[in-house]
Scaffold this motif. Structure first.
Motif, short mmCIF file in Angstrom:
data_model
loop_
_atom_site.label_atom_id
_atom_site.label_comp_id
_atom_site.label_asym_id
_atom_site.label_seq_id
_atom_site.Cartn_x
_atom_site.Cartn_y
_atom_site.Cartn_z
N ILE A 17 0.57 -1.22 0.03
CA ILE A 17 0.07 -0.06 0.24
C ILE A 17 1.00 1.13 -0.22
O ILE A 17 1.80 1.38 0.90
CB ILE A 17 -0.98 -0.03 1.18
CG1 ILE A 17 -1.93 -1.24 1.24
CG2 ILE A 17 -1.63 1.29 1.32
CD1 ILE A 17 -2.62 -1.47 2.41
N PRO A 18 0.69 2.30 -1.11
CA PRO A 18 1.42 3.41 -0.98
C PRO A 18 1.19 4.10 0.44
O PRO A 18 0.15 4.46 0.60
CB PRO A 18 0.98 4.18 -2.29
CG PRO A 18 0.26 3.21 -3.09
CD PRO A 18 -0.34 2.16 -2.12
N LEU A 19 2.33 4.39 1.16
CA LEU A 19 1.90 5.10 2.36
C LEU A 19 1.46 6.54 2.16
O LEU A 19 1.03 6.96 3.24
CB LEU A 19 3.22 4.89 3.37
CG LEU A 19 3.78 3.56 3.82
CD1 LEU A 19 4.90 3.53 4.53
CD2 LEU A 19 2.61 2.97 4.59
N ASN A 20 1.74 7.16 1.19
CA ASN A 20 1.21 8.58 0.93
C ASN A 20 -0.21 8.50 1.20
O ASN A 20 -0.79 9.79 1.59
CB ASN A 20 1.83 9.06 0.01
CG ASN A 20 1.15 8.36 -1.55
OD1 ASN A 20 1.06 7.13 -1.57
ND2 ASN A 20 0.36 9.31 -2.35
N LEU A 21 -0.98 7.33 1.01
CA LEU A 21 -2.33 7.41 1.20
C LEU A 21 -2.68 7.62 2.74
O LEU A 21 -3.78 8.21 3.14
CB LEU A 21 -3.04 5.96 0.62
CG LEU A 21 -2.98 5.78 -0.75
CD1 LEU A 21 -3.51 4.46 -1.37
CD2 LEU A 21 -3.85 6.86 -1.51
N ALA A 22 -1.82 7.01 3.51
CA ALA A 22 -2.25 7.17 5.11
C ALA A 22 -2.17 8.56 5.37
O ALA A 22 -2.87 9.13 6.25
CB ALA A 22 -1.16 6.23 6.00
N LEU A 23 -0.93 9.50 4.89
CA LEU A 23 -0.85 10.78 5.02
C LEU A 23 -1.79 11.42 4.42
O LEU A 23 -2.66 12.29 5.47
CB LEU A 23 0.51 11.01 4.20
CG LEU A 23 1.18 12.43 4.69
CD1 LEU A 23 2.45 12.81 4.48
CD2 LEU A 23 0.21 13.51 3.67
N LEU A 24 -2.32 11.31 3.21
CA LEU A 24 -3.45 12.03 2.64
C LEU A 24 -4.64 11.96 3.30
O LEU A 24 -5.42 12.92 3.57
CB LEU A 24 -3.34 11.96 1.07
CG LEU A 24 -2.14 12.25 0.32
CD1 LEU A 24 -2.29 11.79 -0.92
CD2 LEU A 24 -2.02 13.86 0.44
N LYS A 25 -4.92 10.61 3.60
CA LYS A 25 -6.15 10.39 4.17
C LYS A 25 -6.39 10.72 5.67
O LYS A 25 -7.44 10.67 6.42
CB LYS A 25 -6.63 8.93 4.00
CG LYS A 25 -6.87 8.54 2.68
CD LYS A 25 -8.17 9.03 1.90
CE LYS A 25 -8.57 8.61 0.71
NZ LYS A 25 -9.91 9.27 0.31
N GLY A 26 -5.36 10.98 6.33
CA GLY A 26 -5.15 10.99 7.83
C GLY A 26 -5.65 9.67 8.48
O GLY A 26 -6.29 9.80 9.61
N CYS A 27 -5.50 8.59 7.82
CA CYS A 27 -5.94 7.52 8.50
C CYS A 27 -4.84 6.41 8.98
O CYS A 27 -3.75 6.67 8.74
CB CYS A 27 -6.84 6.28 7.34
SG CYS A 27 -5.67 5.80 6.10
N SER A 28 -5.02 5.46 9.62
CA SER A 28 -4.22 4.67 10.38
C SER A 28 -4.34 3.15 9.64
O SER A 28 -5.43 2.70 9.49
CB SER A 28 -4.63 4.38 11.72
OG SER A 28 -4.70 5.81 12.50
N LEU A 29 -3.18 2.56 9.53
CA LEU A 29 -3.21 1.07 9.06
C LEU A 29 -2.68 0.20 10.28
O LEU A 29 -1.84 0.46 10.83
CB LEU A 29 -1.98 0.99 8.02
CG LEU A 29 -2.02 1.77 6.74
CD1 LEU A 29 -1.02 1.43 5.95
CD2 LEU A 29 -3.53 1.91 6.25
N VAL A 30 -3.58 -0.45 10.71
CA VAL A 30 -3.61 -1.22 12.12
C VAL A 30 -3.50 -2.65 12.03
O VAL A 30 -4.56 -3.35 11.51
CB VAL A 30 -4.90 -0.66 13.03
CG1 VAL A 30 -4.77 -1.31 14.53
CG2 VAL A 30 -5.05 0.94 13.01
N GLY A 31 -2.56 -3.20 12.50
CA GLY A 31 -2.23 -4.64 12.38
C GLY A 31 -3.15 -5.35 13.68
O GLY A 31 -3.14 -4.82 14.67
N VAL A 32 -3.90 -6.43 13.33
CA VAL A 32 -4.40 -7.26 14.33
C VAL A 32 -3.72 -8.50 14.44
O VAL A 32 -3.94 -9.33 13.60
CB VAL A 32 -5.77 -7.39 13.95
CG1 VAL A 32 -6.56 -8.22 14.95
CG2 VAL A 32 -6.59 -6.00 13.69
#
Length: 327
Positions: A247-262
């Motif tokens: 996943i391009p990490l710039n998406l997390a920056l632009l969306k202000g979202c978190s990628l959370v491991g479970v």
């Protein structure tokens, strides 16, 4: 006793039902007459030699065991013969008898069948931990569930609804979408035909999704992240789609979202008190009728090959459970 034995990883893995000696009872363990065994995608990966844990062959697969205790070691005092339990055996479950550590045992409510119990702990435990501790989902938030008719997908719909979320469910066939609706999804779509972002924006009024529960991965993951709302949480559950996404990490920056491991297994070891609290909450939800385990039940140890086939070809709905003995 009869047991499924993996003699070689292959490819293909060499698996068969054999007569083998009953396992020895070790200190701190109990002997269980196996009634039902949960068999999920991690089990299919393990016998293929593709899981992060690779037991040395020969061995008997099967982790989630529901059955009745027939014998306890002399140092085990908290359980007695005759108790109905669910055990995390690690391996050895696909057999007429297994030996499991007493600290992994969970007493079963009388209202829960052995088949339901065998499909309960890993899937519901993973999802409750994901939505409550990892996502901190709140009433009124939106939840996207991919693989919505699978073992963990259905649990995400049920628990999400129980926690007050609005649920959008994605699956790959009309039959699976209908099952997702019966388990409480507010809206459904076929992600092999429809654009994920378009369906998310339609469902959320162009706001984006608050929490995404993704056990599929593959090429769908980036589409989901592109559909996140500000402060959204994308839950990394697994990769049943066969490919770990990049996943391009710039998406997390632009969306202000978190990628959370479970990682539920590590959670149970590192946070045992939280895990125990989660289990209590889950059994309360079961007793109240808010969650109803859906299983694909196969009768007899000899049907382990069918269990592998329905998992590997994505034809199963809910949890695959192999019935070993009658309740």
């Amino acid at each position: 006793m009869r047991a499924v034995v993996l003699s070689s990883y292959g490819p293909p893995p060499e698996l068969s039902v054999k007569e083998i000696p009953a396992p020895a009872l070790k200190p701190g363990h109990v002997r269980i007459r196996v009634h039902a065994v949960g068999f999920g995608f991690p089990d299919a990966l393990m016998v293929a030699g593709k899981y992060q844990v690779k037991p040395e062959a020969p061995y008997t697969p099967g982790n989630e065991v529901a059955g009745v205790i027939t014998e306890v070691a002399s140092d085990v005092t908290e359980f007695k013969p005759g108790a109905r339990v669910l055990a995390m055996a690690g391996q050895g479950g696909l057999a007429e008898e297994c030996v499991a550590p007493s600290h992994t045992l969970i007493p079963l409510p009388g209202s829960m069948s052995m088949a339901a119990a065998a499909g309960f702990l890993v899937n519901y435990g993973t999802t409750y931990h994901a939505l409550v501790q990892r996502a901190n989902i709140q009433p009124g938030e939106t939840l996207l569930v991919l693989g919505a008719a699978g073992g963990v997908g259905l649990t995400a719909i049920e628990i999400g609804k129980a926690l007050g979320a609005r649920v959008l469910a994605g699956a790959s066939t009309p039959e699976k979408l209908e099952l997702a609706k019966r388990h409480g999804a507010d809206a459904v779509f076929n992600y092999t035909q429809d654009t994920i972002k378009a369906k998310v924006m339609e469902f959320t009024g162009d706001r984006g999704i608050d929490v995404a529960y993704d056990p599929v991965g593959a090429d769908f993951a980036e589409q989901v992240v592109r559909s996140m709302a500000w402060n959204g949480r994308y839950l990394v559950i697994g990769f049943a789609g066969g490919k770990i996404p990049a996943i391009p990490l710039n998406l997390a920056l632009l969306k202000g979202c978190s990628l959370v491991g479970v990682f539920w297994g590590a959670h149970t070891r590192k946070e045992p008190a939280v895990h125990a609290s989660n289990l209590k909450a889950l059994f309360d939800l079961f007793e109240s009728g808010k969650i109803k385990p859906h299983v694909t039940e196969l009768e007899g140890l000899d049907r382990f090959t069918e269990a592998l086939d329905v998992l590997n070809t994505r034809r199963s709905t809910g949890k695959v459970v192999i019935r070993v003995a009658e309740d």
